[in-house]
Enzyme design. Structure first.
Site, PDB file in Angstrom:
ATOM      1  N   ARG A 524      52.358 -38.793  93.667  1.00 30.59           N
ATOM      2  CA  ARG A 524      51.382 -37.686  93.975  1.00 30.59           C
ATOM      3  C   ARG A 524      50.166 -38.536  94.878  1.00 30.59           C
ATOM      4  O   ARG A 524      49.735 -39.601  94.428  1.00 30.59           O
ATOM      5  CB  ARG A 524      51.001 -37.184  92.707  1.00 30.59           C
ATOM      6  CG  ARG A 524      51.843 -36.296  92.086  1.00 30.59           C
ATOM      7  CD  ARG A 524      51.285 -35.534  90.993  1.00 30.59           C
ATOM      8  NE  ARG A 524      50.712 -36.538  89.921  1.00 30.59           N
ATOM      9  CZ  ARG A 524      49.749 -36.224  88.954  1.00 30.59           C
ATOM     10  NH1 ARG A 524      49.296 -34.956  89.264  1.00 30.59           N
ATOM     11  NH2 ARG A 524      49.007 -36.992  88.363  1.00 30.59           N
ATOM     12  N   SER A 585      52.473 -47.528  87.698  1.00 30.02           N
ATOM     13  CA  SER A 585      53.136 -47.856  86.383  1.00 30.02           C
ATOM     14  C   SER A 585      54.272 -48.669  86.228  1.00 30.02           C
ATOM     15  O   SER A 585      55.570 -48.316  86.095  1.00 30.02           O
ATOM     16  CB  SER A 585      53.712 -46.327  85.768  1.00 30.02           C
ATOM     17  OG  SER A 585      52.578 -45.698  85.742  1.00 30.02           O
ATOM     18  N   ASP A 639      49.061 -45.750  83.265  1.00 29.02           N
ATOM     19  CA  ASP A 639      48.750 -44.232  82.981  1.00 29.02           C
ATOM     20  C   ASP A 639      48.072 -44.070  81.381  1.00 29.02           C
ATOM     21  O   ASP A 639      47.219 -43.230  81.067  1.00 29.02           O
ATOM     22  CB  ASP A 639      49.839 -43.690  82.643  1.00 29.02           C
ATOM     23  CG  ASP A 639      51.336 -44.153  81.966  1.00 29.02           C
ATOM     24  OD1 ASP A 639      50.804 -45.243  81.476  1.00 29.02           O
ATOM     25  OD2 ASP A 639      52.184 -43.673  81.683  1.00 29.02           O
TER      26      ASP A 639
END
Length: 894
Positions: A524, A585, A639
């Site tokens: 994203r 991540s 995250d």
């Protein structure tokens, strides 16, 4: 006059529907803790939570206290479906004075009867003198039962008035009396009334019976209710047999309009006027009296027995239930009616005989109809509370009215069908509910106790004590210190990686920031606007084709830059140079806020030329190749840090991030002086704990069970991420499946037959745990999950499955809390505080979606770290909003 009398004894269908509604209201009142004391339908819990399954076997003693007798039975069950139990019994007459004497004398007499009975009946066949003999006690008086083997007498009735018993535990009184007789092998294990016994005898032949109706001198009903609705008992799972005591229905006046003048006379002449009003309309003790008063009234109106002396009818009790039954059942003209009346001393003519028969049948028909109203109330209540569209159920029936009145069954069936068309009740005749049924209650109690011991053996290792959790907390603290130490970091199982994030948001951050979130096949790009009014976001999701994931590093990062340019064009932002936070991540060694070396690819990525390189630099190089000068990467994070930061904007006290989803991890703000792996002593830094690997050095082996070891061995990384394998969503379903396999093997579930699907790895998904543990979820829905796995599940199987899921998820929450307790206690001590107040930002499906996980975690944390006040905030988009906030804080600090 005769038609008026018959009309008054006939209740219209509309009124029956209203009565059924009142009965259901009263039942709900009786079950509620708030209104139980005022309820007329008492709804007493019996603590009987299962019906026979046919496997019960052994010798069982029964003692029944009757009106003027004590009945003793020895029942032998053979585990053959309880088709042909062997029964030996003896009846002892009660001495006249004993029912009004001292309570102790009554129980001593019962114990003597047991002793004498055993002396006469026990032979080598019925077991050795060492074998325990469980005893079921049938005690037909109103008691407050608090366990199957604990019941205090509320009041005597039926002519008994022994002193020193009301308010005492009658089971204990009988056990004491038995012990005096030196019958050390006899244990009183269950107390019940005859209605419960009726339910149990009808449950014997592989067909569970869930309702029992006793239509006798008195009237009562019991049924298997959902246990969580029985608020007066502690039991919350499964079902429990509830003794309705419906004889008192209407004592509040709700039946006044259907009471005829004859009923009023019977009530006034009884020993308890105004009480047990429903029972006085339906109990065989009263039906003869209702007929007698009707005949007296009709004779006074000259509708019958004109010119005949009816003085004989003035005598109470002269018209018996047997007279009423003989007259009602007679289908051959009036000969039988005439003979009955003549025996009583009356001289009826043909018309009198016809009218007397009409009255008898009307009284009997009404009694059967009212039983049907009560039954239909229970049927509809069961159907509603089980969340079913239709209910099929077996009903055990016993008593003089059922066996004696030849139309009782037909009326009971047809009227209950009219009132509860959604329910299909099959009536089963009970055989000796108070004898054989009591033996069944006792046998089921023992079977469940043995099963409970075996279940506890299987689940015991997963149930952690406070001491276990304190040890985990201490070990976590130890590993944290090793991870922070410069010389011990390399061998610590908790890596304690510095993130170079040195501040959390303080609410003064303003401006537009870009965020990039790369953690899988989709990624994203976001723009996050931080204003005084709050935070707003716009984002776009882009796909990374497999060819790019597995191609060269240059192609991968070029693709990412192309997507960023596309997003900025769509947002009309090409001319702006915005700070960017990058959530990446994958395992990295971070050496600065904007500098991190990729240690290894995971999740299907294999792009070449990246491992060992600085990820931020790879992104900057791609931007240069694409001549995109407006890119200013200021921070790279994972995250967990993003989760802390996204909650930190709304709450400046948020200094911990926690992920409990497919995996688990935590981060927190540590004092720089304690971080041996980074130069500098001033201020604080967020530490990414990577706590999923806690225990990889063997320090948690003592809490690893057989099930955990089996699950670990079948993963792609055996021996690694061991703490994560006890807690996170990826593994809990598989742990449950391993437990179910062992339970099935031990014949505790699914009749010992696993389905091929249950033998399939990872078939039991963690989302099933969330569905199964929703409080009050109809067990039908649990069965639906089991049916998906091709498992034929009984009601008890569904209960056990719920217990297994609760045990596994509770342990996960407790272990997570023990880890968190180590973190908050360290922060408190770092800061030299007596009491720490701190917040945790949390993300992850297990924490968010599981109905009990968060509650169990918070409760355990409070227990393990009482000097820390910890608030929890659900993170919204830690990897997007959180990344932008890291960039915002970095820009503010710069």
């Amino acid at each position: 006059q005769i038609q008026r009398a018959l009309r008054s004894l006939c209740i219209p269908l509309e009124r029956l529907h209203i009565m059924k509604g009142h009965m259901i209201q009263d039942m709900c009142k009786g079950l509620s803790r708030q209104t139980h004391a005022q309820a007329k339908v008492r709804m007493l819990p019996t603590y009987l939570c299962s019906t026979p399954n046919g496997t019960e076997k052994g010798n069982f003693l029964v003692v029944e206290l009757c009106q003027n007798q004590v009945r003793t039975l020895l029942v032998t069950l053979f585990g053959d479906g309880n088709v042909s139990p062997q029964i030996v019994y003896k009846i002892f007459d009660l001495p006249d004075d004993i029912t009004h004497g001292e309570g102790e004398a009554l129980f001593d007499f019962i114990a003597q009867c047991v002793s004498q009975f055993l002396a006469e009946t026990t032979s080598p066949d019925t077991g050795s003198s060492e074998e325990r003999l469980p005893l079921g006690f049938v005690f037909p008086f109103t008691c407050k039962q608090t366990q199957l083997d604990k019941a205090e007498l509320i009041s005597w009735s039926k002519g008994f008035s022994c002193s020193g018993v009301v308010g005492k535990d009658v089971v204990q009184m009988l056990q004491s009396a038995i012990n005096k007789q030196e019958l050390s092998r006899v244990d009183v294990v269950a107390l019940m009334n005859d209605t419960v016994g009726t339910l149990m005898t009808c449950s014997t032949e592989g067909r569970p019976c869930e309702i029992a109706v006793v239509a006798d001198k008195g009237s009562n009903c019991c049924f298997m209710a959902e246990a969580y609705l029985v608020e007066t008992a502690e039991e919350t799972s499964g079902r429990m047999c509830v003794n309705t005591e419906w004889g008192c229905f209407g004592d509040d006046g709700t039946l006044n309009d259907i009471f005829t003048p004859y009923d009023v006379s019977v009530d006034e002449e009884s020993c308890n006027p105004g009480k047990k009003r429903f029972e006085k309309l339906v109990g065989t003790l009263y039906l003869g009296e209702i007929v007698r008063h009707a005949l007296i009234a009709l004779a006074a109106e000259k509708a019958i027995f004109t010119g005949i002396d009816i003085a004989v009818l003035k005598e109470k009790g002269v018209f018996t239930i047997q007279h009423v039954l003989d007259i009602s059942n007679n289908e051959d003209g009036t000969t039988v009616v005439k003979r009955v009346l003549e025996v009583l001393g009356l001289q009826p003519n043909e018309r009198d005989c016809g009218r007397v028969q009409q009255i008898c049948r009307a009284v009997m028909g009404r009694a059967a109809t009212l039983h049907a109203v009560g039954l239909s109330a229970i049927l509809s209540y069961m159907c509603q509370t089980r969340d079913l569209e239709s209910l099929m159920v077996n009903v055990g029936v016993e008593g003089e009215l059922y066996t004696g009145y030849n139309r009782f069954e037909e009326i009971l069936q047809s009227v209950s069908r009219l009132l509860s068309p959604e329910c299909m009740a099959t009536l089963l005749p009970s055989r000796d509910g108070s004898g054989r049924g009591a033996a069944m209650v006792t046998a089921v109690a023992l079977r469940l106790a043995a099963q409970r011991r075996m279940v506890n053996e299987v689940l015991g290792p997963l149930r952690l004590t406070r001491a276990d959790l304190e040890k985990v907390q201490a070990l976590m603290r130890q590993e944290m210190e090793r991870g922070l130490g410069k010389s011990t970091n390399a061998t610590a199982s908790v890596r304690m990686l510095p993130t170079y994030v040195t501040h959390t948001p303080d609410g003064t951050e303003r401006g537009d920031f870009l965020a990039l979130d790369l953690g899988g096949t989709n990624f994203r790009v976001l723009v996050v606007r931080v204003t005084e009014q709050g935070i707003s976001m716009a984002s776009e999701i882009y796909v990374i084709p497999v060819a790019i994931m597995q191609g060269t590093g240059e192609k991968l990062f070029d693709h990412i830059i192309d997507c960023i340019i596309d997003f900025q064009k769509k947002q009309n932002m090409m001319t702006q140079k915005l700070p960017l936070g990058f959530t990446f991540s994958f395992p990295c060694q971070q050496v600065g806020l904007d500098k991190a070396l990729l240690l290894t690819w995971t999740k299907g990525f294999t792009a070449s030329g990246c491992v060992g390189q600085d990820v931020v630099q790879l992104l900057r190089d791609a931007a240069r190749r694409k001549q995109h000068t407006g890119l200013q990467v200021v921070a790279l994070l994972n995250d967990t840090v993003g989760t802390m930061m996204s909650c930190g904007y709304d709450d400046p006290k948020c200094e911990i991030g926690l992920i409990v989803g497919t995996g688990t991890n935590a981060c927190y703000m540590e004092e720089m002086k304690n971080v041996g792996t980074v130069e500098g002593d001033e201020g604080r830094m967020c530490i990414n704990m990577e706590w999923g690997a806690f225990g990889d050095n063997g320090c948690l082996d003592h809490i690893f069970t057989h099930f955990d070891r089996v699950v670990d061995e079948t993963t792609i990384n055996p021996g690694k991420q061991r703490f994560e394998k006890l807690i996170s969503g990826m593994y809990l379903g598989e742990i449950v499946r391993q437990i179910l396999l062992v339970m099935t093997e031990k014949q505790l579930m699914f009749q010992g037959k696993p389905s091929p699907k249950l033998l399939t790895r990872n078939i039991f998904q963690t989302k099933f745990l969330s569905s199964i543990e929703v409080n009050g979820l109809a067990l039908r829905q649990i069965r639906t999950i089991l049916n998906e796995l091709d498992l034929e599940a009984s009601f008890e199987d569904s209960l056990l499955l719920r217990e297994v899921c609760q045990t596994v998820s509770l342990r996960a929450a407790q272990l997570c809390a023990a880890g968190l307790a180590a973190v908050v206690e360290k922060m408190r001590e770092n800061r030299g505080l007596d009491q720490l107040s701190v917040s945790v930002g949390v993300d992850g499906t297990l924490y968010k979606l599981h109905p009990c996980f968060s509650k169990n975690l918070q409760k355990t944390l409070k227990d393990l770290a009482p000097n820390c006040d910890v608030a929890f905030h659900l993170s919204e988009d830690g990897s997007g909003k959180g990344a932008a906030l890291v960039a915002a804080v970095a820009s503010r600090a710069a």
